[in-house]
Scaffold this active site. Structure first.
Site, PDB file in Angstrom:
ATOM      1  N   TYR A 163       3.649   9.905   2.860  1.00 33.48           N
ATOM      2  CA  TYR A 163       3.841   9.353   1.513  1.00 33.48           C
ATOM      3  C   TYR A 163       4.346   7.909   1.574  1.00 33.48           C
ATOM      4  O   TYR A 163       3.866   7.037   0.837  1.00 33.48           O
ATOM      5  CB  TYR A 163       4.834  10.239   0.767  1.00 33.48           C
ATOM      6  CG  TYR A 163       5.027   9.928  -0.690  1.00 33.48           C
ATOM      7  CD1 TYR A 163       4.080  10.305  -1.633  1.00 33.48           C
ATOM      8  CD2 TYR A 163       6.186   9.290  -1.131  1.00 33.48           C
ATOM      9  CE1 TYR A 163       4.272  10.041  -2.988  1.00 33.48           C
ATOM     10  CE2 TYR A 163       6.391   9.024  -2.480  1.00 33.48           C
ATOM     11  CZ  TYR A 163       5.434   9.408  -3.404  1.00 33.48           C
ATOM     12  OH  TYR A 163       5.626   9.146  -4.743  1.00 33.48           O
ATOM     13  N   LYS A 167       2.405   4.678   0.040  1.00 34.43           N
ATOM     14  CA  LYS A 167       3.010   3.859  -1.003  1.00 34.43           C
ATOM     15  C   LYS A 167       3.226   2.419  -0.550  1.00 34.43           C
ATOM     16  O   LYS A 167       3.173   1.484  -1.354  1.00 34.43           O
ATOM     17  CB  LYS A 167       4.325   4.492  -1.463  1.00 34.43           C
ATOM     18  CG  LYS A 167       4.121   5.774  -2.257  1.00 34.43           C
ATOM     19  CD  LYS A 167       3.143   5.595  -3.414  1.00 34.43           C
ATOM     20  CE  LYS A 167       3.142   6.780  -4.369  1.00 34.43           C
ATOM     21  NZ  LYS A 167       2.151   6.599  -5.468  1.00 34.43           N
TER      22      LYS A 167
END
Length: 262
Positions: A163, A167
């Site tokens: 993640y 991001k």
């Protein structure tokens, strides 16, 4: 005002709040999500709100305020069909909010290849496919707003190697879009939320094996403002980047995190 916007991941949480705020400011919103029932519920909420930013309340216009579409942002065919359907229904999409996201948290030594690929497909590939498909409408109109959802996890977060990487990649993608598309009247910016109360963050508490209230209290204590975020906090930041008022702001990452993160 009264432009067509696409919000991905619009069935709940941040996507729903963003769609409601854009509609409140007078935009028509196409709601993309694999969860069509959830997206349709968001559309109903938009219509029920009545579009506070509009000067008329005609029933026909209310139907054109929001429309839900079942779209898999990681699939090129689904994205093309969804964008075409949204353009036919609401008009050319001149605002794009790449919000769709999932979590597949785990420590690196336990993380599966599938968990890695799922995060990259939804967050990075999804933003790429959506933006590539929508940008031609913006170029033709000479105006566009692209808002990508990043996260404070882009700065690094244990248990989120996939993640955090995605991001952080969103931030590089955003800055590159700003350079490539600025000459066509298109801006690209990113909003990076801190801990915000959503169904997704509730799953973090489950992963950590603690109560959600305990997690919220811990996260609030770590912020300068001593509270966690609400979906509306993020929606307000996105709405600014989607507006006329942000025309001289591009390639920026705004940390909406209750303090000086990033």
């Amino acid at each position: 005002m009264n432009r067509a916007a696409i919000v991905t991941g619009a069935a709940r949480g941040l996507g729903r709040a963003i769609a409601l705020e854009l509609a409140r400011r007078g935009e028509r919103v196409a709601l993309f999500d694999l969860d069509l029932a959830g997206a349709e519920e968001t559309a109903r909420l938009v219509r029920d709100a009545g579009g506070a930013g509009r000067s008329d309340g005609a029933a026909g216009e209310a139907e054109r305020m929001a429309a839900a579409f079942s779209v898999d942002v990681s699939d090129e065919t689904s994205v093309r069909a969804g964008v075409a359907a949204a353009a036919a229904r609401l008009g050319p999409p001149l605002i794009l909010v790449n919000n769709a996201g999932v979590l597949r948290d785990d420590l690196l030594f336990k993380m599966s290849e599938q968990s890695w690929d799922t995060i990259m497909d939804v967050h990075l590939k999804g933003a790429f496919l959506m933006t590539r498909e929508v940008q031609s409408h913006m170029v033709e109109s000479g105006w566009g707003r692209i808002v990508n959802l990043s996260s404070t996890s882009a700065l690094g977060n244990a248990g989120q190697a996939n993640y955090a990487t995605a991001k952080a990649g969103i931030q590089g993608f955003t800055k590159t879009l700003a350079l490539e598309l600025g000459r066509f009247g298109i801006t690209a910016n990113a909003v990076a939320p801190g801990f915000t109360v959503t169904d997704m963050t509730r799953s973090v508490a489950e992963r950590l094996g603690i109560g959600f209230d305990e997690l919220v209290a811990r996260e609030a204590a770590a912020t300068a403002v001593r509270r966690v975020g609400a979906p509306e906090d993020i929606a307000n930041a996105v709405a600014f980047f989607a507006s006329e008022a942000s025309g001289f702001v591009s390639g920026q990452v705004l940390y909406v995190a209750g303090g000086p993160r990033g």
